[in-house]
Motif scaffolding. Structure first.
Motif, PDB file in Angstrom:
ATOM      1  N   SER A 154       0.846  -1.204   0.176  1.00  0.00           N
ATOM      2  CA  SER A 154      -0.047   0.030  -0.128  1.00  0.00           C
ATOM      3  C   SER A 154       0.999   1.275  -0.082  1.00  0.00           C
ATOM      4  CB  SER A 154      -1.013  -0.024   1.230  1.00  0.00           C
ATOM      5  OG  SER A 154      -0.231  -0.012   2.431  1.00  0.00           O
ATOM      6  N   VAL A 156       1.123   5.606   1.223  1.00  0.00           N
ATOM      7  CA  VAL A 156       0.672   6.571   1.954  1.00  0.00           C
ATOM      8  C   VAL A 156       1.115   7.877   1.303  1.00  0.00           C
ATOM      9  CG1 VAL A 156       0.279   7.898   4.188  1.00  0.00           C
ATOM     10  CG2 VAL A 156       0.335   5.423   4.049  1.00  0.00           C
ATOM     11  N   GLU A 160      -2.882  11.658   3.399  1.00  0.00           N
ATOM     12  CA  GLU A 160      -3.935  10.876   3.064  1.00  0.00           C
ATOM     13  C   GLU A 160      -3.891   9.620   3.610  1.00  0.00           C
ATOM     14  OE1 GLU A 160      -4.310  10.993  -1.228  1.00  0.00           O
ATOM     15  OE2 GLU A 160      -3.421  13.017  -1.175  1.00  0.00           O
ATOM     16  N   PRO A 161      -5.021   8.786   3.771  1.00  0.00           N
ATOM     17  CA  PRO A 161      -5.027   7.375   4.496  1.00  0.00           C
ATOM     18  C   PRO A 161      -4.219   6.567   3.314  1.00  0.00           C
ATOM     19  CG  PRO A 161      -7.370   8.334   3.973  1.00  0.00           C
ATOM     20  CD  PRO A 161      -6.551   9.366   3.678  1.00  0.00           C
ATOM     21  N   ALA A 162      -3.733   5.403   3.810  1.00  0.00           N
ATOM     22  CA  ALA A 162      -3.450   4.545   2.884  1.00  0.00           C
ATOM     23  C   ALA A 162      -4.276   3.773   1.817  1.00  0.00           C
ATOM     24  CB  ALA A 162      -2.724   3.373   3.620  1.00  0.00           C
ATOM     25  N   THR A 163      -3.628   3.649   0.834  1.00  0.00           N
ATOM     26  CA  THR A 163      -4.477   3.205  -0.310  1.00  0.00           C
ATOM     27  C   THR A 163      -3.708   2.194  -1.330  1.00  0.00           C
ATOM     28  OG1 THR A 163      -5.013   3.793  -2.506  1.00  0.00           O
ATOM     29  CG2 THR A 163      -3.637   5.086  -1.779  1.00  0.00           C
ATOM     30  N   LEU A 166      -1.129   2.582  -6.339  1.00  0.00           N
ATOM     31  CA  LEU A 166       0.494   2.820  -6.377  1.00  0.00           C
ATOM     32  C   LEU A 166       0.656   3.771  -7.862  1.00  0.00           C
ATOM     33  CD1 LEU A 166       1.985  -0.565  -5.424  1.00  0.00           C
ATOM     34  CD2 LEU A 166       1.516   1.567  -4.033  1.00  0.00           C
ATOM     35  N   LEU A 169       3.070   7.105  -7.732  1.00  0.00           N
ATOM     36  CA  LEU A 169       4.250   7.268  -7.713  1.00  0.00           C
ATOM     37  C   LEU A 169       5.113   7.869  -8.908  1.00  0.00           C
ATOM     38  CD1 LEU A 169       4.873   3.773  -6.070  1.00  0.00           C
ATOM     39  CD2 LEU A 169       4.867   5.955  -4.785  1.00  0.00           C
ATOM     40  N   THR A 192       4.563  -0.914   2.967  1.00  0.00           N
ATOM     41  CA  THR A 192       3.852   0.242   2.708  1.00  0.00           C
ATOM     42  C   THR A 192       5.001   1.291   2.343  1.00  0.00           C
ATOM     43  OG1 THR A 192       2.623  -0.252   4.846  1.00  0.00           O
ATOM     44  CG2 THR A 192       2.726   1.983   4.013  1.00  0.00           C
ATOM     45  N   PHE A 194       5.689   5.491   1.661  1.00  0.00           N
ATOM     46  CA  PHE A 194       5.462   6.760   2.372  1.00  0.00           C
ATOM     47  C   PHE A 194       6.009   7.918   1.139  1.00  0.00           C
ATOM     48  CE2 PHE A 194       5.274   4.020   5.888  1.00  0.00           C
ATOM     49  CZ  PHE A 194       4.303   4.217   6.403  1.00  0.00           C
TER      50      PHE A 194
END
Lengths: 197, 272
Positions: A154, A156, A160-163, A166, A169, A192, A194
């Motif tokens: 996931s 972040v 924002e909340p994790a999603t 991808l 990126l 995860t 960030f």
């Protein structure tokens, strides 16, 4: 099957749907407020913390060799959490894996583990190119391959909340990521990422 | 043909040596040299002096190669120097395999095949020119010079990252995002559930009960259930419990539920 039973019982306990067959629920949130713990947060100098590489696995006991060639026995119980890219069990842990373990030091010098994180890394790197299912990363003077694991990886973006998305990126951006190193390779499975939004 | 290739080699070698020598006079280079195998070879005390001496030899060789008239001995000097580079790299691989090279740029990391290939290219260029002798500079010669400089740039570990990054940017611009499909994924990552849980009042009030990290999690309807191991009461007499949270799919921290179950009455976690 037993794992499913366990999940069913726990689901019933928390959602109150199914009957609590054979399980004792300790009750409400209010009751839990009363419990206080004196246990401090872990830190690296804590005797209740161990890091090293696994040299042997015997049943529920892991033998770990630490930085100063210090051997420690780590006992895994039903109350131990095991993380290897995601919450998992001792079955997915191998000899040669690295770990961090937190728990309580026993009189015989072994550590009764509360939580074990296997091969966990937390790294800062530059994204040099994006492939299908793999991120090419510059870490220090070297290169790393960060593998995207469908259903697990996931991202972040900023606050924002994790999603699971991808696709935001960008090549050239700097990211922080937590993942599970594949021992003795330049490959990391990513849990995860960030990134800046 | 060999003559026209040989004719541009003093120019090629001169440019490369001027770069290498000039670089060694920068402050950054001296700092990076502290991690190089040269520091191991001569000791920290003599490092600066030796490093600058190597730089002077490189610059002097570059000067005689670039300045007319072209003499054969200049090329033999370049052969000796390139041979010296290769020996130094060999020493580095054997005596200090984790050291950097300190050759032509900082941040190049440990010595690898690229360093050897680059030094090999210099040796080959010097040797070809020294054996063949001088000829007139031709268009073919200049084309060879261009290719040599390009190959040197591609081989240089110092530029490897920049080339890799530019290639990655180009690919990004030319084709759709390779991870575009993840945009369609409907699932909520565990990380998102944990963020919600950690921010909730019910977690804050009960976090002191928890002993483990997440042991297991699963989805039931619109809920995600998370199980932790905990302890109720003082140790060691306290009871081992399983603390189970239910986090709703929608953002509603007040709806997060919790229950504490006596772990000894639960079915065994067979997966352990």
């Amino acid at each position: 099957m037993e794992a499913l039973d366990r999940r069913k019982v726990l689901t019933g306990a928390v959602l109150g749907g199914a009957a609590l067959v054979g399980a004792t629920a300790f009750g409400s949130v209010e009751a839990a407020h009363a419990h206080e713990s004196s246990q401090s947060l872990d830190d690296a100098l804590d005797p209740n913390f161990v890091d090293g590489r696994i040299t042997a696995i015997n049943g529920m006991t892991l033998t770990v060799i630490g930085l100063q060639n210090l051997l420690t026995q780590i006992r895994i119980t039903d109350a131990t959490s095991v993380w290897k890219l995601r919450p998992t069990t001792l079955k997915s842990v191998d000899v040669g894996d690295g770990l961090y373990a937190r728990g309580a030091r026993m009189a015989d010098g072994s550590l009764a583990a509360d939580a074990v994180w296997v091969n966990i890394v937390n790294l800062h790197a530059e994204l040099t190119s994006i492939g299908r299912g793999v991120l090419h990363l510059r870490y220090g003077h070297g290169q790393l391959r960060g593998h995207v694991v469908p259903g697990t990886t996931s991202a972040v973006y900023g606050d924002e909340p994790a999603t699971a998305d991808l696709s935001r990126l960008r090549v050239g951006s700097h990211i922080q990521f937590i993942g599970a190193w594949r021992p003795d390779t330049d490959d990391v499975d990513i849990a995860t990422i960030f990134a800046v939004s | 043909m060999l003559e026209s290739i040989a004719a541009v080699q003093p120019l090629f070698l001169g440019l490369v040596l001027a770069w290498a020598g000039g670089y060694k006079f920068t402050r950054r280079a001296l700092v990076a040299a502290g991690d190089s195998a040269l520091a191991r070879l001569v000791g920290d005390r003599r490092l600066t002096l030796t490093y600058r001496a190597v730089a002077c030899v490189e610059l002097a060789t570059a000067a005689v190669l670039l300045a007319p008239p072209a003499m054969r001995w200049e090329l033999w000097l370049a052969v000796a120097l390139a041979g010296g580079f290769l020996s130094y790299l060999g020493y580095t691989r054997i005596a200090a395999p984790t050291s950097s090279c300190g050759c032509m740029g900082s941040g190049a990391g440990r010595v690898g095949w690229r360093h050897f290939a680059r030094a090999g290219l210099l040796l080959a260029a010097a040797a070809v020119a020294a054996w063949t002798g001088n000829g007139p500079i031709t268009t073919l010669g200049l084309a060879v010079l261009g290719v040599e400089l390009l190959v040197l740039l591609l081989l240089s570990p110092e530029s490897h990252h920049a080339i890799h990054l530019q290639f990655g940017r180009l690919k990004e611009r030319l084709r759709p995002h390779p991870l575009a499909a993840t945009k369609e994924l409907a699932q909520i990552p565990l990380q998102a559930t944990l963020e919600r849980l950690y921010d909730s009042p019910v977690y804050a009030a009960n976090a002191s009960l928890l002993r483990s990290d997440v042991q297991d999690y699963w989805d039931v309807d619109d809920w995600r259930i998370l199980a932790f191991a905990g302890r109720v009461g003082a140790e060691p007499a306290g009871t081992v419990v399983t603390v189970v949270f239910a986090v709703p799919a929608e953002l509603a921290p007040e709806r997060i539920r919790m229950s504490i179950v006596d772990a000894s009455t639960l079915p065994e976690p067979s997966l352990n």
